[in-house]
Design a protein around this motif. Structure first.
Motif, PDB file in Angstrom:
ATOM      1  N   ARG A  89       0.813  -1.223   0.000  1.00 48.24           N
ATOM      2  CA  ARG A  89       0.000   0.000   0.000  1.00 48.24           C
ATOM      3  C   ARG A  89       0.849   1.278   0.000  1.00 48.24           C
ATOM      4  NH1 ARG A  89      -2.629  -3.160   3.960  1.00 48.24           N
ATOM      5  NH2 ARG A  89      -4.407  -4.234   3.072  1.00 48.24           N
ATOM      6  N   ARG A  90       1.941   1.236  -0.748  1.00 49.37           N
ATOM      7  CA  ARG A  90       2.801   2.412  -0.907  1.00 49.37           C
ATOM      8  C   ARG A  90       2.453   3.060  -2.247  1.00 49.37           C
ATOM      9  NH1 ARG A  90       8.058   0.253  -1.157  1.00 49.37           N
ATOM     10  NH2 ARG A  90       7.304  -1.860  -0.929  1.00 49.37           N
ATOM     11  N   ALA A  91       1.343   3.785  -2.253  1.00 50.12           N
ATOM     12  CA  ALA A  91       0.802   4.353  -3.486  1.00 50.12           C
ATOM     13  C   ALA A  91       1.765   5.334  -4.158  1.00 50.12           C
ATOM     14  CB  ALA A  91      -0.535   5.028  -3.201  1.00 50.12           C
ATOM     15  N   SER A  92       2.441   6.143  -3.390  1.00 57.66           N
ATOM     16  CA  SER A  92       3.358   7.126  -3.961  1.00 57.66           C
ATOM     17  C   SER A  92       4.502   6.437  -4.697  1.00 57.66           C
ATOM     18  CB  SER A  92       3.904   8.035  -2.865  1.00 57.66           C
ATOM     19  OG  SER A  92       4.808   8.966  -3.397  1.00 57.66           O
ATOM     20  N   GLN A  93       5.064   5.412  -4.079  1.00 57.53           N
ATOM     21  CA  GLN A  93       6.137   4.660  -4.725  1.00 57.53           C
ATOM     22  C   GLN A  93       5.597   3.941  -5.966  1.00 57.53           C
ATOM     23  OE1 GLN A  93       7.956   1.510  -2.459  1.00 57.53           O
ATOM     24  NE2 GLN A  93       9.608   1.245  -3.928  1.00 57.53           N
ATOM     25  N   ASP A  95       3.173   4.866  -7.874  1.00 49.41           N
ATOM     26  CA  ASP A  95       2.982   5.880  -8.910  1.00 49.41           C
ATOM     27  C   ASP A  95       4.298   6.177  -9.619  1.00 49.41           C
ATOM     28  OD1 ASP A  95       1.368   7.997 -10.251  1.00 49.41           O
ATOM     29  OD2 ASP A  95       2.794   9.306  -9.206  1.00 49.41           O
ATOM     30  N   THR A  96       5.356   6.366  -8.866  1.00 54.85           N
ATOM     31  CA  THR A  96       6.679   6.626  -9.441  1.00 54.85           C
ATOM     32  C   THR A  96       7.118   5.470 -10.328  1.00 54.85           C
ATOM     33  OG1 THR A  96       7.307   7.989  -7.546  1.00 54.85           O
ATOM     34  CG2 THR A  96       9.104   7.086  -8.870  1.00 54.85           C
TER      35      THR A  96
END
Length: 115
Positions: A89-93, A95-96
């Protein structure tokens, strides 16, 4: 997560037809080698898997395999990182990593042979 409900985070291709438009050479490499049409629309993640299959097991010229192999290996590694980021659940990672994966496919498209 609840007792009965599970939270899932996933990455899917919004418009699978855009995959063919964005990377026509790569799409052309994997499409004629499919024995039957895919059961679901082709997306970015499915393209990475199909490219890995064709580079490792397909009937491609050795020079083409040698040229594409580093890109395919890098794309598969990023795809696995994306899967892990989503699972954690590391959405920012995640996305990258989607941008990184698309950039690898774009770079691979530039060196792929015309079909």
């Amino acid at each position: 997560m609840g007792k009965f409900l599970q939270i899932r985070v996933s990455a899917t291709t919004y418009d699978p037809s855009e995959v063919q438009r964005a990377w026509p050479r790569l799409f052309g490499l994997v499409t004629p080698n499919r024995p039957t049409p895919p059961h679901e629309p082709e997306g970015v993640l499915e393209l990475v898997d199909a490219l890995w299959d064709i580079v490792h097991y397909g009937d491609l010229d050795k020079t083409v395999k040698t040229t594409l192999s580093p890109f395919v290996e890098k794309a598969l590694a990023v795809k696995e990182q994306l899967d892990n980021a989503l699972a954690e659940r590391r959405a920012s990672q995640a996305d990258t990593l989607t941008y990184e994966l698309e950039d690898i496919l774009t770079d691979m498209e530039r060196v792929a042979p015309k079909i």
